[in-house]
Enzyme design. Structure first.
Site, PDB file in Angstrom:
ATOM      1  N   HIS A 107      -7.474  -4.023  10.070  1.00 14.82           N
ATOM      2  CA  HIS A 107      -7.206  -3.887   8.634  1.00 14.82           C
ATOM      3  C   HIS A 107      -5.947  -4.644   8.231  1.00 14.82           C
ATOM      4  O   HIS A 107      -5.020  -4.820   9.018  1.00 14.82           O
ATOM      5  CB  HIS A 107      -7.178  -2.417   8.172  1.00 14.82           C
ATOM      6  CG  HIS A 107      -5.994  -1.604   8.587  1.00 14.82           C
ATOM      7  ND1 HIS A 107      -6.092  -0.277   8.941  1.00 14.82           N
ATOM      8  CD2 HIS A 107      -4.680  -1.897   8.680  1.00 14.82           C
ATOM      9  CE1 HIS A 107      -4.897   0.196   9.221  1.00 14.82           C
ATOM     10  NE2 HIS A 107      -4.020  -0.772   9.075  1.00 14.82           N
ATOM     11  N   ASP A 129       0.812  -1.220   0.000  1.00 16.07           N
ATOM     12  CA  ASP A 129       0.000   0.000   0.000  1.00 16.07           C
ATOM     13  C   ASP A 129       0.846   1.270   0.000  1.00 16.07           C
ATOM     14  O   ASP A 129       2.077   1.212   0.144  1.00 16.07           O
ATOM     15  CB  ASP A 129      -0.960  -0.001   1.202  1.00 16.07           C
ATOM     16  CG  ASP A 129      -0.287  -0.385   2.515  1.00 16.07           C
ATOM     17  OD1 ASP A 129       0.956  -0.344   2.576  1.00 16.07           O
ATOM     18  OD2 ASP A 129      -0.990  -0.734   3.475  1.00 16.07           O
ATOM     19  N   ASN A 177      -7.718  -1.863  14.064  1.00 12.32           N
ATOM     20  CA  ASN A 177      -9.119  -2.166  13.728  1.00 12.32           C
ATOM     21  C   ASN A 177      -9.235  -3.419  12.860  1.00 12.32           C
ATOM     22  O   ASN A 177     -10.288  -3.700  12.304  1.00 12.32           O
ATOM     23  CB  ASN A 177      -9.768  -0.971  13.018  1.00 12.32           C
ATOM     24  CG  ASN A 177      -9.087  -0.648  11.691  1.00 12.32           C
ATOM     25  OD1 ASN A 177      -8.111  -1.288  11.309  1.00 12.32           O
ATOM     26  ND2 ASN A 177      -9.601   0.346  10.992  1.00 12.32           N
ATOM     27  N   GLU A 211      -9.871  -1.377   5.084  1.00  9.25           N
ATOM     28  CA  GLU A 211     -10.566  -1.024   6.314  1.00  9.25           C
ATOM     29  C   GLU A 211     -11.805  -1.906   6.506  1.00  9.25           C
ATOM     30  O   GLU A 211     -12.230  -2.603   5.578  1.00  9.25           O
ATOM     31  CB  GLU A 211     -10.976   0.456   6.236  1.00  9.25           C
ATOM     32  CG  GLU A 211      -9.795   1.421   6.108  1.00  9.25           C
ATOM     33  CD  GLU A 211      -9.024   1.625   7.411  1.00  9.25           C
ATOM     34  OE1 GLU A 211      -8.889   0.680   8.204  1.00  9.25           O
ATOM     35  OE2 GLU A 211      -8.548   2.764   7.627  1.00  9.25           O
TER      36      GLU A 211
HETATM   37  C1  GLP Z   1      -0.528   0.569   8.449  1.00 11.33           C
HETATM   38  C2  GLP Z   1      -0.275  -0.261   7.182  1.00 11.33           C
HETATM   39  C3  GLP Z   1      -0.543  -1.714   7.415  1.00 11.33           C
HETATM   40  C4  GLP Z   1       0.120  -2.143   8.696  1.00 11.33           C
HETATM   41  C5  GLP Z   1      -0.523  -1.450   9.872  1.00 11.33           C
HETATM   42  C6  GLP Z   1       0.114  -1.774  11.202  1.00 11.33           C
HETATM   43  O1  GLP Z   1      -1.770   1.170   8.503  1.00 11.33           O
HETATM   44  N1  GLP Z   1      -1.033   0.150   6.063  1.00 11.33           N
HETATM   45  O2  GLP Z   1      -0.079  -2.465   6.301  1.00 11.33           O
HETATM   46  O3  GLP Z   1      -0.027  -3.522   8.865  1.00 11.33           O
HETATM   47  O4  GLP Z   1      -0.437  -0.063   9.661  1.00 11.33           O
HETATM   48  O5  GLP Z   1       1.179  -0.921  11.442  1.00 11.33           O
HETATM   49  P1  GLP Z   1       2.140  -0.944  12.682  1.00 11.33           P
HETATM   50  O6  GLP Z   1       3.101  -2.045  12.445  1.00 11.33           O
HETATM   51  O7  GLP Z   1       2.807   0.393  12.662  1.00 11.33           O
HETATM   52  O8  GLP Z   1       1.308  -1.167  13.887  1.00 11.33           O
END
Ligand code: GLP
Length: 258
Positions: A153, A82, A151, A158
Site C-alpha cells: 500500500h 493519511d 502489502n 490497500e
Molecule cells: C502506514 C502508513 C503508510 C506508510 C506505511 C509504512 O500504514 N499509512 O503511509 O508508508 O505504514 O510504515 P512503516 O514505515 O512504519 O513501515
C-alpha cells in the site's frame, strides 16, 4: 587518512530510479537533500508528507539540519497522506500527533499551512473530498514523500484500490492492522482511515519513496516481478515520470541484479 565512502547503487527499473544504500544515514540525508534543493529553489513549495516508522529518522534529520543548510519552511505548505478515522488529534497514535511531535513543532512551518486529513470529521466523506480540493487549490504537490506497506500500500491505499482514486475513506486490511499493531499497545488498530487516493498521489510533480528493513524486501521484489496491477498499489508509480525509490540493503535484499 583513508575514508570509506558509502556505496549507492542505482538502476532504472520499469521507469523507476531505484537506489540502494549501504548506509541508511546516507539514504536519509539524500532524501532530505531533495527537500532542501526544492525549498531553496521554491520556498513556497507544497510538500506531500508521509508517516510511519520509516520517516521518524528523516524528520529528525531535516529538523536538525535545515537551518544550517540554509532553508526554511516559513513559506512552505505541507499536505500529509493519511490519518486514522476516529482518533482524537491528541491521541498518541494519530498522525496529527506524530507530525506535531516529529516535525511540525521542530521547524518553522506555519500551523495554517500544514495539513493532515481530519479523521474525526463529522462527515468523513465530505472531509475527503474537501482535502482533495485543498490540494488542487494549493496548486498541487511539488514533491511527495511515500513509504510502502508490507502489502504494497501507498498512503493507506490497500490492494485493489483503483489507480485513479481521489482522497477517500478506506477499510484497512488485516495485514495492515497487524503491521501497525506494533504502535497500538493493548488497544485495537482503527478499522478505517482517510487517505490521498492513488490518482491524487500520482499528480505530484516528483515522488520519493523510502523503504527500509527486511520486512519490506518481499514487496519490493514483488513490485518488479509484475507490470502494473491494483493487487500491488505501489506498482501504480510505474506510470509516473519522476519516481525515486530509495532502499536500504535489507529492503533491497531480494532484488538480485542490484
Ligand atoms: C502506514 C502508513 C503508510 C506508510 C506505511 C509504512 O500504514 N499509512 O503511509 O508508508 O505504514 O510504515 P512503516 O514505515 O512504519 O513501515
Amino acid at each position: 587518512m583513508l575514508t570509506t565512502k558509502a556505496r549507492v547503487r542505482e538502476r532504472l527499473i520499469d521507469g523507476i530510479k531505484v537506489q540502494v544504500y549501504d548506509d541508511a544515514k546516507e539514504l536519509i540525508s539524500n532524501a532530505a537533500m531533495q527537500l532542501s534543493a526544492l525549498l531553496k529553489e521554491k520556498p513556497s513549495a507544497t510538500i506531500g508528507l508521509a508517516t510511519g516508522g520509516t520517516f521518524v529518522d528523516f524528520y529528525t534529520h531535516v529538523a536538525a539540519t535545515h537551518k544550517e543548510d540554509g532553508y526554511s519552511f516559513g513559506a512552505a505548505k505541507s499536505v500529509n497522506l493519511d490519518e486514522y478515522v476516529g482518533l482524537n488529534w491528541e491521541d498518541p497514535q494519530s498522525y496529527h500527533r506524530y507530525m506535531l511531535e516529529n516535525f511540525f513543532s521542530k521547524v518553522d512551518i506555519r500551523k495554517e499551512n500544514a495539513f493532515v486529513p481530519n479523521g474525526n470529521a463529522e462527515d468523513i466523506h465530505a472531509e475527503a473530498a474537501a482535502y482533495d480540493r485543498r490540494i488542487q487549490d494549493l496548486g498541487g504537490v511539488d514533491l511527495q514523500y511515500l513509504g510502502v506497506g508490507v502489502n504494497g500500500h501507498i498512503g493507506f491505499n490497500e490492494p485493489h484500490t483503483p489507480f485513479d482514486s481521489r482522497t477517500h475513506v478506506v477499510d484497512l486490511t488485516g495485514s495492515t492492522r497487524e503491521a501497525n499493531s506494533r504502535f497500538f499497545i493493548a488497544r485495537d488498530v482503527p478499522k478505517r482511515a482517510i487517505t490521498k487516493g492513488i490518482g491524487t498521489i500520482l499528480e505530484a510533480k516528483k515522488i520519493i519513496v523510502l523503504a527500509m528493513g527486511s520486512s519490506k524486501a518481499q514487496i519490493i521484489k514483488d513490485m518488479f516481478e509484475v507490470g502494473m496491477t491494483t493487487r500491488i498499489p505501489i506498482t501504480a508509480l510505474k506510470m509516473h515520470p519522476d519516481v525515486t525509490l530509495m532502499l536500504d540493503k535489507d529492503a533491497a535484499a531480494l532484488l538480485t541484479d542490484l
